[in-house]
Design a protein around this motif. Structure first.
Motif, PDB file in Angstrom:
ATOM      1  N   ARG A 182      -0.179  30.347 100.231  1.00  0.00           N
ATOM      2  CA  ARG A 182      -1.586  30.092 100.510  1.00  0.00           C
ATOM      3  C   ARG A 182      -2.388  31.303 100.044  1.00  0.00           C
ATOM      4  NH1 ARG A 182       1.204  28.933 105.516  1.00  0.00           N
ATOM      5  NH2 ARG A 182       1.337  26.675 105.888  1.00  0.00           N
ATOM      6  N   ALA A 183      -3.688  31.097  99.850  1.00  0.00           N
ATOM      7  CA  ALA A 183      -4.554  32.182  99.396  1.00  0.00           C
ATOM      8  C   ALA A 183      -5.770  32.285 100.305  1.00  0.00           C
ATOM      9  CB  ALA A 183      -5.003  31.943  97.960  1.00  0.00           C
ATOM     10  N   VAL A 184      -6.257  33.502 100.482  1.00  0.00           N
ATOM     11  CA  VAL A 184      -7.492  33.754 101.228  1.00  0.00           C
ATOM     12  C   VAL A 184      -8.449  34.494 100.313  1.00  0.00           C
ATOM     13  CG1 VAL A 184      -8.538  34.930 103.192  1.00  0.00           C
ATOM     14  CG2 VAL A 184      -6.322  33.811 103.449  1.00  0.00           C
ATOM     15  N   LEU A 185      -9.672  33.999 100.229  1.00  0.00           N
ATOM     16  CA  LEU A 185     -10.692  34.595  99.383  1.00  0.00           C
ATOM     17  C   LEU A 185     -11.935  34.862 100.221  1.00  0.00           C
ATOM     18  CD1 LEU A 185      -9.504  31.750  97.796  1.00  0.00           C
ATOM     19  CD2 LEU A 185     -10.360  33.094  95.884  1.00  0.00           C
ATOM     20  N   GLY A 186     -12.773  35.768  99.744  1.00  0.00           N
ATOM     21  CA  GLY A 186     -14.049  36.031 100.390  1.00  0.00           C
ATOM     22  C   GLY A 186     -15.192  35.635  99.487  1.00  0.00           C
ATOM     23  N   PHE A 187     -16.304  35.237 100.107  1.00  0.00           N
ATOM     24  CA  PHE A 187     -17.506  34.898  99.337  1.00  0.00           C
ATOM     25  C   PHE A 187     -18.717  35.485 100.032  1.00  0.00           C
ATOM     26  CE2 PHE A 187     -21.293  32.331  98.689  1.00  0.00           C
ATOM     27  CZ  PHE A 187     -21.427  32.447  97.319  1.00  0.00           C
ATOM     28  N   ASP A 188     -19.604  36.105  99.248  1.00  0.00           N
ATOM     29  CA  ASP A 188     -20.834  36.674  99.773  1.00  0.00           C
ATOM     30  C   ASP A 188     -21.970  36.355  98.809  1.00  0.00           C
ATOM     31  OD1 ASP A 188     -22.096  38.725 101.797  1.00  0.00           O
ATOM     32  OD2 ASP A 188     -22.772  39.317  99.798  1.00  0.00           O
ATOM     33  N   ALA A 189     -22.998  35.662  99.296  1.00  0.00           N
ATOM     34  CA  ALA A 189     -24.089  35.224  98.423  1.00  0.00           C
ATOM     35  C   ALA A 189     -24.890  36.397  97.877  1.00  0.00           C
ATOM     36  CB  ALA A 189     -25.006  34.262  99.176  1.00  0.00           C
ATOM     37  N   ALA A 190     -25.019  37.469  98.661  1.00  0.00           N
ATOM     38  CA  ALA A 190     -25.771  38.628  98.184  1.00  0.00           C
ATOM     39  C   ALA A 190     -25.077  39.276  96.990  1.00  0.00           C
ATOM     40  CB  ALA A 190     -25.940  39.639  99.313  1.00  0.00           C
ATOM     41  N   HIS A 191     -23.749  39.364  97.050  1.00  0.00           N
ATOM     42  CA  HIS A 191     -23.014  39.909  95.915  1.00  0.00           C
ATOM     43  C   HIS A 191     -23.142  38.998  94.698  1.00  0.00           C
ATOM     44  CE1 HIS A 191     -20.185  42.475  98.651  1.00  0.00           C
ATOM     45  NE2 HIS A 191     -21.420  42.932  98.593  1.00  0.00           N
ATOM     46  N   LEU A 192     -23.120  37.690  94.926  1.00  0.00           N
ATOM     47  CA  LEU A 192     -23.270  36.741  93.824  1.00  0.00           C
ATOM     48  C   LEU A 192     -24.610  36.946  93.131  1.00  0.00           C
ATOM     49  CD1 LEU A 192     -21.961  34.116  92.500  1.00  0.00           C
ATOM     50  CD2 LEU A 192     -23.561  32.857  93.955  1.00  0.00           C
ATOM     51  N   ALA A 193     -25.687  37.070  93.916  1.00  0.00           N
ATOM     52  CA  ALA A 193     -27.018  37.247  93.344  1.00  0.00           C
ATOM     53  C   ALA A 193     -27.116  38.558  92.566  1.00  0.00           C
ATOM     54  CB  ALA A 193     -28.070  37.210  94.447  1.00  0.00           C
ATOM     55  N   ARG A 194     -26.477  39.604  93.082  1.00  0.00           N
ATOM     56  CA  ARG A 194     -26.555  40.916  92.444  1.00  0.00           C
ATOM     57  C   ARG A 194     -25.679  41.010  91.198  1.00  0.00           C
ATOM     58  NH1 ARG A 194     -23.845  44.956  96.053  1.00  0.00           N
ATOM     59  NH2 ARG A 194     -22.021  44.152  94.933  1.00  0.00           N
ATOM     60  N   ASP A 195     -24.453  40.478  91.290  1.00  0.00           N
ATOM     61  CA  ASP A 195     -23.477  40.684  90.220  1.00  0.00           C
ATOM     62  C   ASP A 195     -23.512  39.610  89.140  1.00  0.00           C
ATOM     63  OD1 ASP A 195     -22.675  42.877  91.696  1.00  0.00           O
ATOM     64  OD2 ASP A 195     -21.011  41.819  92.662  1.00  0.00           O
ATOM     65  N   THR A 196     -23.821  38.382  89.519  1.00  0.00           N
ATOM     66  CA  THR A 196     -23.867  37.271  88.550  1.00  0.00           C
ATOM     67  C   THR A 196     -25.124  36.444  88.799  1.00  0.00           C
ATOM     68  OG1 THR A 196     -22.437  35.961  90.019  1.00  0.00           O
ATOM     69  CG2 THR A 196     -21.372  37.130  88.201  1.00  0.00           C
ATOM     70  N   PRO A 197     -26.303  37.005  88.511  1.00  0.00           N
ATOM     71  CA  PRO A 197     -27.550  36.294  88.802  1.00  0.00           C
ATOM     72  C   PRO A 197     -27.669  34.961  88.079  1.00  0.00           C
ATOM     73  CG  PRO A 197     -27.947  38.222  87.405  1.00  0.00           C
ATOM     74  CD  PRO A 197     -26.537  38.327  87.903  1.00  0.00           C
ATOM     75  N   ASP A 198     -27.024  34.818  86.924  1.00  0.00           N
ATOM     76  CA  ASP A 198     -27.086  33.547  86.213  1.00  0.00           C
ATOM     77  C   ASP A 198     -26.363  32.450  86.989  1.00  0.00           C
ATOM     78  OD1 ASP A 198     -24.730  34.999  85.747  1.00  0.00           O
ATOM     79  OD2 ASP A 198     -24.316  33.943  83.877  1.00  0.00           O
TER      80      ASP A 198
END
Length: 299
Positions: free
Chosen positions: A232-248
């Motif tokens: 099994r895998a565990v991942l994290g997601f953060d919308a603020a990081h998404l907006a900052r790192d991959t705005p497209d």
């Protein structure tokens, strides 16, 4: 202008209405007359940054693409609980015709979290998904996001059965309380907003090759053996990081959300609209996880 702040620096019971000068937008900022404020758990347990929507009334320097009169939504820095607030233009987006300010604060940020979290799991058509906090502001959108990303079976996990009828309205296949997780048939994806002691039982619901995406809590520990068993895998997601790192990517999700909203595939539910003066009551409801959908403040 009227604004709400903490009188002594802690607890929703310390929220109070005060008055202050209307702020002046600096370079790259928009001054917004606020029509709706989306209440988040981050605001309940932290600073009063907020998702706001309203009308631009003044524009700072170096912003040729913005004008007073535009309807916008975005994440405001503190003080966000106010009649007027500043938005960084880079984080603002326009509200399409046919959508209200309340629609915008209920949909955009929470919906980006929901879509981003399910996409982090790299879903495949026909898979199954379990959503924790499924009746919350993000959770009920995540239920719908799982469907539009091809989930054949969606399980809603909640604190108590009083939320069953609400979730049945979104066509979930099953509703389980957290103490019933052992009865869940294995799923391919878990979207978890809670963490803590719930992580271990959630991992047991994953089928071999399953993925758990944590997006709303930074607490909880995982035993390596629980990941190897499956695997099994565990991942994290953060919308603020998404907006900052991959705005497209962030912008693409935002555009998708409005398309899904227009087609009726992802539609936010508002639990209640509270006057700004009742911010403490709104925080109390959210802290108790008693909300069905998004809680909104109206200045």
């Amino acid at each position: 202008m009227r604004r709400v702040g903490y009188a002594y620096g802690g607890g929703f019971e310390q929220l109070e209405m005060t008055s202050s000068e209307v702020p002046t937008p600096g370079q790259g900022q928009l001054l917004v007359r606020v029509d709706a404020i989306g209440v988040t758990r981050a605001a309940v347990f932290g600073t009063l940054t907020a998702d706001i929507a309203g009308e631009v009334v003044a524009v700072g320097e170096c912003l040729d693409d913005w004008m007073p009169g535009y309807r916008v939504v975005g994440r405001s820095a503190e003080p966000g609980y106010a009649e007027y607030a500043l938005l960084d233009a880079d984080s603002a987006s326009t509200i399409p015709d046919g959508a209200s300010a309340v629609d915008a604060v209920a949909l955009v940020r929470s919906g980006i979290v929901a879509l981003g979290a399910i996409d982090a799991a790299r879903p495949r058509s026909g898979e199954s998904a379990l959503i924790t906090a499924a009746a919350g502001g993000v959770g009920h959108l995540a239920v719908q996001a799982a469907r539009v990303r091809g989930a054949k079976r969606v399980v809603a996990a909640v604190s108590d059965r009083s939320k069953t009828a609400f979730l049945d309205g979104f066509g979930v296949d099953e509703v389980r309380t957290y103490d019933e997780l052992s009865t869940v048939e294995p799923v391919d994806i878990v979207l978890d907003a809670l963490g803590g002691d719930l992580l271990a039982p959630l991992l047991t619901t994953l089928a071999p090759g399953g993925r758990l995406v944590a997006y709303g809590s930074d607490t909880g520990a995982i035993a390596l053996a629980d990941l190897l068993d499956g695997p099994r895998a565990v991942l994290g997601f953060d919308a603020a990081h998404l907006a900052r790192d991959t705005p497209d990517v962030h912008e693409h999700l935002r555009q998708e959300l409005w398309q899904y909203f227009a087609s009726g595939q992802v539609v936010p539910t508002v639990h209640a609209e509270y006057p700004l003066a009742d911010a403490a009551r709104a925080h109390e409801v959210l802290a108790a996880r008693a909300n069905f959908g998004k809680i909104v403040l109206i200045p």
